[in-house]
Write an enzyme that holds these catalytic residues in place. Structure first.
Site, short mmCIF file in Angstrom:
data_model
loop_
_atom_site.label_atom_id
_atom_site.label_comp_id
_atom_site.label_asym_id
_atom_site.label_seq_id
_atom_site.Cartn_x
_atom_site.Cartn_y
_atom_site.Cartn_z
N GLY A 144 0.80 -1.22 0.00
CA GLY A 144 0.00 0.00 0.00
C GLY A 144 0.83 1.27 0.00
O GLY A 144 0.54 2.21 -0.75
N CYS A 179 0.36 7.09 23.27
CA CYS A 179 1.34 6.11 23.70
C CYS A 179 1.57 5.03 22.67
O CYS A 179 2.59 4.36 22.67
CB CYS A 179 0.91 5.45 25.00
SG CYS A 179 1.17 6.54 26.38
#
Lengths: 407, 123
Positions: free
Chosen positions: A71, A326
């Site tokens: 992709g 995070c």
């Protein structure tokens, strides 16, 4: 321990039928498809057969398919190729705020090379308004690149409406269909696109193979890869034969199973969303309520942080993903969630569950059994006052998830 | 990506909760950045006799909070002030580099609690 994979938008396992097909082209038929001898010719036939399968699965002609490494390469190749081939015509590129990094960072890179960029915003469900695209088009516009379905929230974009506009203005239109292909019908003529990206490992083929569809007559040139004359001069480098054969097989299987799988997976997904939202408090679904790809469920759990949820789920054998800071590798939560107007503190509690063909009702049961205590445990540890911290003034459900809600 | 010690403290955090009659309370972080740590201390003759925490944040945020409560229990206030974010990370056998600056705030929360205690007691 039970292991449940709910991260199919990240990658999928290779289907046995696909792996078997590949194996033949790693061990027995190892030739280089460019070679003149029988070893090469045999492999050439397999590559062209795979191309037919890929083309058929998106309603394209075989010579409109170029095999790539996946992709990201297809997106880069499409965007750079159109930009550089049309430089004399104009320098303006339009994209959306919720694109995959493979598109958004490519477009931004061109922005540093003298192209001007317009980034179209999205509404609270992550949908691009086609009128915004129409208004953004100028006489300098050479390319519009907007994804078919979003990887983080599963929202399907109005590609047909946008392509009507790009056609009227004679602007080239590329769509990244990595997340939609194999899950909902993807037909290049129905969508009206000029270039379209697909990837193998999202549809049960291996990593490292993808394709770019380039409509015949599109002003595009290979501007990244220099080398041999493979892929009719459009993509240099010895073909990834085993990957190509696998992609061809996976495309055929995906087309054959499209309806039955979409039905099975959306049923599971709808049940998952229903159970999560009715059994756990302070949860918002992210993305569009109905215009989303099958198998895609994404939420924000307030008062908890995404990574803590992922670690806790992982300890119970469940694989999921999150758009929290995070887990994004930066200090910011996902650009997709933020551009939908979801506040930072809510976006930190995002979680994405993407189901695939092997998931079962029992997987949903297990997820619910495990998730409720995880949420309770993490919320009990949280210093945020759940009564007042994220208090919203409105009773509107959309307002609770998106600060840009104008309802 | 996390050490065994981090995972242990994440899974079985020590001293979670609040102290209703705490002598000092310290809070650092904010919900926008994704980490908030709140530490409650009880002080008896210049020594930390009890400590609890509540944390909203990632695995590292929870583990560092838990670890700091372990390190500080029974220490004098002066000793407690010697504990730094780095020494908390070391006690956990290290943290991933990107977590060092964003989620490694537990010692700051502890220091804030000690400051709060001292201000309340005019010291």
């Amino acid at each position: 321990m039970r292991r449940v994979y709910m991260d199919h938008s990240a990658t999928t396992p290779v289907r046995a039928e696909v792996a078997e097909e590949m194996y033949k082209y790693i061990i027995d038929n190892f030739g280089n498809p460019t070679s003149l001898h029988s070893f090469g010719r045999q492999v050439r036939n397999a590559v062209e057969e795979a191309r037919e399968n890929v083309a058929a699965s998106i309603g394209a002609k075989t010579n409109e398919i170029v095999f790539t490494s996946g992709g990201t390469e297809s997106d880069n190749m499409a965007i750079h190729g159109v930009a550089h081939a049309n430089k004399n015509k104009g320098n303006h590129i339009i994209t959306s705020a919720v694109e995959h990094h493979a598109v958004i960072n490519t477009v931004k890179a061109l922005g540093k090379e003298g192209f001007t960029i317009t980034i179209i915003p999205v509404d609270k469900h992550g949908v691009v308004d086609p009128d915004d695209v129409a208004n953004a088009i100028t006489e300098k516009t050479i390319l519009v690149t907007i994804m078919h379905a979003n990887n983080e929230v599963g929202t399907i974009q109005p590609i047909q409406e946008i392509s009507k506009i790009t056609r009227e203005h004679g602007v080239i239109f590329h769509t990244d269909a990595v997340q939609s292909f194999g899950k909902i019908p993807v037909n290049v003529d129905d969508l009206g696109v000029d270039l379209l990206t697909i990837s193998g490992h999202k549809i049960y083929a291996p990593k490292g193979i993808g394709a770019l569809y380039i409509r015949k007559g599109t002003r595009w040139k290979q501007s990244l890869f220099h080398g041999g004359s493979q892929e009719r001069l459009r993509r240099a480098g010895t073909e990834n034969v085993a990957g190509i054969v696998a992609l061809g097989k996976a495309c055929r299987l995906a087309t054959d199973d499209l309806e039955s799988e979409a039905r099975h997976i959306s049923q599971l997904r709808d049940r998952l969303i229903e159970e999560v939202t009715s059994n756990i408090s302070y949860v918002n679904i992210t993305g569009h309520p109905t215009r989303r790809i099958p198998g895609h469920a994404s939420f924000c759990f307030q008062y908890i942080e995404g990574e803590s949820m992922l670690l806790s789920l992982d300890m119970k054998g469940i694989a999921a993903s999150s758009g929290s800071a995070c887990t994004s590798g930066s200090l910011e939560p996902s650009h997709v969630l933020l551009s939908m107007g979801i506040p930072h503190e809510v976006a930190h509690g995002s979680i994405r569950l993407t189901l695939g063909r092997d998931n079962t009702e029992e997987d949903i049961d297990y997820f619910m059994e495990v998730m409720q205590p995880i949420v309770e445990r993490l919320r009990a540890m949280s210093p945020l006052d759940q009564e007042t911290e994220f208090q919203m003034n409105s009773e509107c459900e959309a307002c609770k998830v998106s600060s840009s809600c104008r309802a | 990506m996390y050490t065994e010690k981090v995972m242990d403290h994440f899974e079985n955090p020590r001293n979670v909760g609040e102290i209703s009659d705490a002598d000092g309370v310290g809070q650092v972080g904010n919900p926008t950045c994704g980490d908030i740590m709140k530490i409650y201390i009880k002080v008896d003759q210049n020594t930390i006799s009890d400590v609890r925490f509540k944390t909203f944040g990632c695995g590292a945020a929870i583990a560092t909070s838990s670890m700091v409560t372990e390190l500080v229990k029974g220490k004098t206030l002066e000793e407690a002030l010697q504990i730094s974010n780095n020494s908390v990370a070391e006690a956990l056998d290290g943290l991933p580099p990107k977590k060092m600056h964003c989620s490694n705030l537990a010692a700051d929360a502890l220091h804030a609690a000690i400051k709060d205690y001292r201000e309340k007691n005019g010291k």
